[in-house]
Design an enzyme around this catalytic site. Sequence first.
Site, short mmCIF file in Angstrom:
data_model
loop_
_atom_site.label_atom_id
_atom_site.label_comp_id
_atom_site.label_asym_id
_atom_site.label_seq_id
_atom_site.Cartn_x
_atom_site.Cartn_y
_atom_site.Cartn_z
N GLU A 78 -3.33 -9.04 -0.91
CA GLU A 78 -1.92 -8.65 -0.95
C GLU A 78 -1.44 -8.01 0.37
O GLU A 78 -0.46 -7.27 0.36
CB GLU A 78 -1.69 -7.65 -2.09
CG GLU A 78 -1.86 -8.25 -3.47
CD GLU A 78 -1.36 -7.31 -4.56
OE1 GLU A 78 -0.39 -7.65 -5.23
OE2 GLU A 78 -1.96 -6.23 -4.72
N HIS A 97 0.31 0.50 -1.16
CA HIS A 97 0.56 -0.27 -2.39
C HIS A 97 -0.51 0.12 -3.40
O HIS A 97 -1.70 0.13 -3.09
CB HIS A 97 0.49 -1.77 -2.10
CG HIS A 97 0.43 -2.58 -3.35
ND1 HIS A 97 1.45 -2.58 -4.29
CD2 HIS A 97 -0.55 -3.38 -3.86
CE1 HIS A 97 1.10 -3.36 -5.30
NE2 HIS A 97 -0.09 -3.84 -5.07
N HIS A 99 -1.58 0.89 -7.92
CA HIS A 99 -1.37 0.62 -9.35
C HIS A 99 -1.75 1.87 -10.15
O HIS A 99 -2.46 1.78 -11.14
CB HIS A 99 -2.23 -0.56 -9.81
CG HIS A 99 -2.37 -1.67 -8.80
ND1 HIS A 99 -3.55 -1.99 -8.18
CD2 HIS A 99 -1.44 -2.51 -8.30
CE1 HIS A 99 -3.36 -2.99 -7.34
NE2 HIS A 99 -2.08 -3.33 -7.38
N HIS A 167 3.04 -4.21 -12.61
CA HIS A 167 2.10 -4.32 -11.49
C HIS A 167 1.78 -2.96 -10.86
O HIS A 167 0.64 -2.52 -10.88
CB HIS A 167 2.68 -5.28 -10.45
CG HIS A 167 1.78 -5.55 -9.28
ND1 HIS A 167 1.88 -6.66 -8.49
CD2 HIS A 167 0.76 -4.83 -8.74
CE1 HIS A 167 0.96 -6.63 -7.54
NE2 HIS A 167 0.27 -5.52 -7.67
MN MN Z 1 -1.27 -5.04 -6.36
#
Ligand code: MN
Length: 272
Positions: A78, A97, A99, A167
């Site tokens: 990603e 980024h 989660h 996500h």
């Molecule tokens: Mn991700």
Amino acid sequence: MPGNLNHLVEELALANRILSHEGVLDAFGHVSVRHPTDPNRYLLSRSRSPLLVEPGDILEFTLDSEPVKPADVALYAERVIHGCIYRARRDVMAVCHHHSSAVLPFCVAQKPIVPVFHVGATIGEEIPFWDQHDEFGDTNLLVVKPEEGHSLARALGRHSVVLMKRHGATVVGGGLKELVSRSIFLCWNARHQLGAEMLGAVTPLSRGEIELAGSVNTMPLVVARIWEYWTMRLKASGGWPPRRGAEKAPRLLAKPARVASRGRPHRGKRRR
Ligand code: MN
């Protein structure tokens, strides 16, 4: 490697571990920083759990998210998230980024996270949502294609955080330490908001409170104080990253108190 780049690489390894230790990153997720002298590059680890990232894992990428030097290692799938945001936002110097379990309930229920206490002001007044399905239909929900990264960057717009439906979240900062603070404060705020909503109706900070409290939270003195706190917590856990090229991590925990060796005379006491 120039001194300031070397320092930033070590700081990025540290940021990886702090964000893991504080529950933002887990086996997945990643954090990057823009190159200190070349704005068309950024620094990001090879594919590795952030808690384990060392300075030697950090690679340079172009804004197309291709490694500057051919690398025979696995890369984060990603990473376009980072390249596309650095391309769209010249003011952004660091990207995370993640989660985190703190934000996922909001991502699943598509319920806004709003600043509910003074430290939470750092996330900004509004956090937009991005649903990959709107534009791309059924996917594996990973942001891997450049067009997906550009779409996410458009949804982020001028904001500091974007929530990604089912996500996670992507957070940006004007510097690495500011980004680490905002990423952790987002999780604190999400937990407090969820807890407070169980007790009753929750109202966010006013626009004026967000501006005033938010500017305090990004003051260098405040950022330095919280960075020192997270750094010491990481050190106490034994999770300090080894220096570039070091064969093993330095000893972190205090050595046990030295026991006086037998037969060694006590100093300062005279025998009569
Ligand atoms: Mn991700």
